[in-house]
Design an enzyme around this catalytic site. Structure first.
Site, PDB file in Angstrom:
ATOM      1  N   ARG A  12      36.798  30.903  38.213  1.00 34.10           N
ATOM      2  CA  ARG A  12      38.269  30.825  38.189  1.00 34.10           C
ATOM      3  C   ARG A  12      38.747  30.029  39.397  1.00 34.10           C
ATOM      4  O   ARG A  12      39.241  30.589  40.383  1.00 34.10           O
ATOM      5  CB  ARG A  12      38.864  32.227  38.148  1.00 34.10           C
ATOM      6  CG  ARG A  12      38.713  32.884  36.788  1.00 34.10           C
ATOM      7  CD  ARG A  12      39.675  34.012  36.599  1.00 34.10           C
ATOM      8  NE  ARG A  12      39.933  34.268  35.190  1.00 34.10           N
ATOM      9  CZ  ARG A  12      40.779  35.179  34.736  1.00 34.10           C
ATOM     10  NH1 ARG A  12      41.467  35.918  35.587  1.00 34.10           N
ATOM     11  NH2 ARG A  12      40.962  35.351  33.449  1.00 34.10           N
TER      12      ARG A  12
ATOM     13  N   GLN B 189      39.748  25.033  35.653  1.00 39.38           N
ATOM     14  CA  GLN B 189      40.734  25.494  34.664  1.00 39.38           C
ATOM     15  C   GLN B 189      40.601  24.825  33.299  1.00 39.38           C
ATOM     16  O   GLN B 189      40.728  25.506  32.269  1.00 39.38           O
ATOM     17  CB  GLN B 189      42.149  25.304  35.214  1.00 39.38           C
ATOM     18  CG  GLN B 189      42.543  26.359  36.223  1.00 39.38           C
ATOM     19  CD  GLN B 189      43.967  26.181  36.722  1.00 39.38           C
ATOM     20  OE1 GLN B 189      44.632  25.196  36.409  1.00 39.38           O
ATOM     21  NE2 GLN B 189      44.433  27.141  37.502  1.00 39.38           N
TER      22      GLN B 189
ATOM     23  N   ASP C 114      37.994  26.812  31.318  1.00 38.62           N
ATOM     24  CA  ASP C 114      38.088  28.268  31.337  1.00 38.62           C
ATOM     25  C   ASP C 114      38.319  28.819  29.930  1.00 38.62           C
ATOM     26  O   ASP C 114      39.447  29.078  29.509  1.00 38.62           O
ATOM     27  CB  ASP C 114      39.215  28.689  32.282  1.00 38.62           C
ATOM     28  CG  ASP C 114      39.276  30.194  32.486  1.00 38.62           C
ATOM     29  OD1 ASP C 114      38.488  30.920  31.840  1.00 38.62           O
ATOM     30  OD2 ASP C 114      40.103  30.654  33.295  1.00 38.62           O
TER      31      ASP C 114
ATOM     32  N   TYR D  91      40.678  39.203  39.020  1.00 37.30           N
ATOM     33  CA  TYR D  91      40.518  40.438  38.266  1.00 37.30           C
ATOM     34  C   TYR D  91      40.872  41.642  39.140  1.00 37.30           C
ATOM     35  O   TYR D  91      40.907  41.566  40.355  1.00 37.30           O
ATOM     36  CB  TYR D  91      39.078  40.577  37.762  1.00 37.30           C
ATOM     37  CG  TYR D  91      38.679  39.523  36.771  1.00 37.30           C
ATOM     38  CD1 TYR D  91      39.190  39.533  35.476  1.00 37.30           C
ATOM     39  CD2 TYR D  91      37.786  38.518  37.122  1.00 37.30           C
ATOM     40  CE1 TYR D  91      38.826  38.559  34.560  1.00 37.30           C
ATOM     41  CE2 TYR D  91      37.417  37.550  36.206  1.00 37.30           C
ATOM     42  CZ  TYR D  91      37.933  37.580  34.933  1.00 37.30           C
ATOM     43  OH  TYR D  91      37.572  36.607  34.029  1.00 37.30           O
TER      44      TYR D  91
END
Length: 374
Positions: free
Chosen positions: A119, A124, A127, A224
């Site tokens: 991440r 990106q 992803d 996260y």
């Protein structure tokens, strides 16, 4: 270099790794693309569509392939057919695919997992977890609207006023934010909660109201949430219970790759909702955020419908394939140099996503999973 696009073998998987419109970027880079016949049928792409952009279509695409791409990981049988040194690119949740990881190592196959894309800003465009979570979040809101036996929006008519539905979203990651935005576009009043306090601004940006609980935040690495203690989980459920009871729709989205989803909502909390309410558990495949939810099934709890999601992005195969295909193309282009396969493990994205290479498991958490770290 030849790239092979496989037809998916797993029951219920309707996506395809690459759509016809994504192939010109690869062909322009000097590679050949072979597509297994019927690979794109479920996503609305015919064999002729692939031929029209310059791909070869056949029943046997593994012979002569340098790179094999798919959505789900290849099965053990396919791994036996792939030659040494061939590269595979797919989702590969190693905790669930230990026998396959061992087979890939034995066959000296180089495997890359789209689950492991870091991440970072540079990563990106690759992803895939985020792109598929966006699809799942949208789908979750639509499922809820379809199954709720009332309107989402406010209606003011000569016959009277119908109040808008109230939607509560638990988890404000990519899936949660898309669920919030979609429910708001449909006219619902939306509240959301996440253990990461920083998500409050993001919730507000898509039209939701952030639920504040008297608990410390649990922000972790990589965007996260950190795993919570059972004491914290119990207190969180107690504080969330009145918000759940007041909602017409509850959508849960809290999942972390490689881990069992946290139980955010108990059966008693669901039973406390009004009869006719709807619960959508988008994390059912990972163990479920809602106690008693079953992947791919609907169950009733005291008059409340609980929908357990199963491979939710595949329920919208065309847009899910389009997004995943863009992710895969960007990863594949990292592996190319002048039209030939060139794996530069000095690249942070390739090194992070590689699971097996040259007869070794190179992903340390997977090695630990296999019990082979000294």
């Amino acid at each position: 270099m030849r790239i092979a696009v496989l037809r998916e073998r797993r029951t219920g998987e309707r996506r395809v790794a690459l759509l016809p419109e994504q192939l010109p970027r690869l062909l322009a880079a000097g590679v050949e693309v072979s597509v297994e016949s019927g690979a794109g049928n479920e996503a609305g792409a015919t064999d002729d569509d692939y031929r029209a952009v310059g791909a070869q279509v056949s029943e046997d695409v593994l012979t002569g392939a340098d790179v094999v791409v798919s959505v789900q990981p290849i099965n053990l049988s396919t791994a036996r057919q792939i030659g040494e040194g061939v590269v595979t690119v797919s989702f590969l949740p190693t905790a669930e695919e230990v026998p396959l990881v061992r087979r890939l190592r034995e066959r000296r196959i180089t495997s890359f997992s789209m689950d492991l894309v870091p991440r970072t800003a540079r990563a990106q465009p690759m992803d895939a977890l985020s792109s598929q979570s966006m699809v799942a979040g949208y789908r979750g809101a639509i499922v809820a609207a379809e199954r709720l036996q009332r309107f989402f929006p406010l209606f003011m008519t000569a016959a009277g006023t119908v109040r808008p539905a109230t939607v509560l979203v638990l988890g404000a990651g990519v899936a949660g934010l898309q669920a919030i935005a979609t429910a708001r576009r449909l006219g619902a009043v939306v509240e959301a909660y996440d253990v990461r306090e920083s998500s409050a601004e993001e919730v507000a940006s898509v039209g939701g109201k952030f639920v504040q609980l008297d608990l410390p935040p649990l922000a972790g690495a990589g965007g996260y949430a950190r795993e919570m203690t059972e004491e914290r989980a119990t207190r969180q459920r107690e504080l969330l219970a009145p918000h759940v009871a007041a909602a017409d729709v509850l959508i849960t989205t809290a999942a972390v790759p490689g881990r069992t989803a946290p139980v955010l909502v108990t059966t008693d909390m669901v039973a406390g909702m009004r009869a006719g309410s709807v619960v959508v558990d988008l994390a059912a495949d990972q163990g479920g955020n809602v106690e008693g939810s079953i992947p791919g099934h609907e169950v009733m709890v005291e008059g409340v419908l609980v929908w357990g999601g199963s491979n939710v992005p595949s329920q919208l195969p065309r847009p899910a394939s389009e997004l995943y295909g863009h992710n895969v193309v960007n990863v594949l282009l990292l592996m190319l140099r002048v039209g030939a396969l060139h794996l530069d493990f000095g690249d942070d994205i390739l090194s992070a996503t590689c699971v097996t290479h040259a007869g070794e498991v190179v992903h340390r958490p997977t090695l630990e999973l296999l019990g082979e770290v000294g």
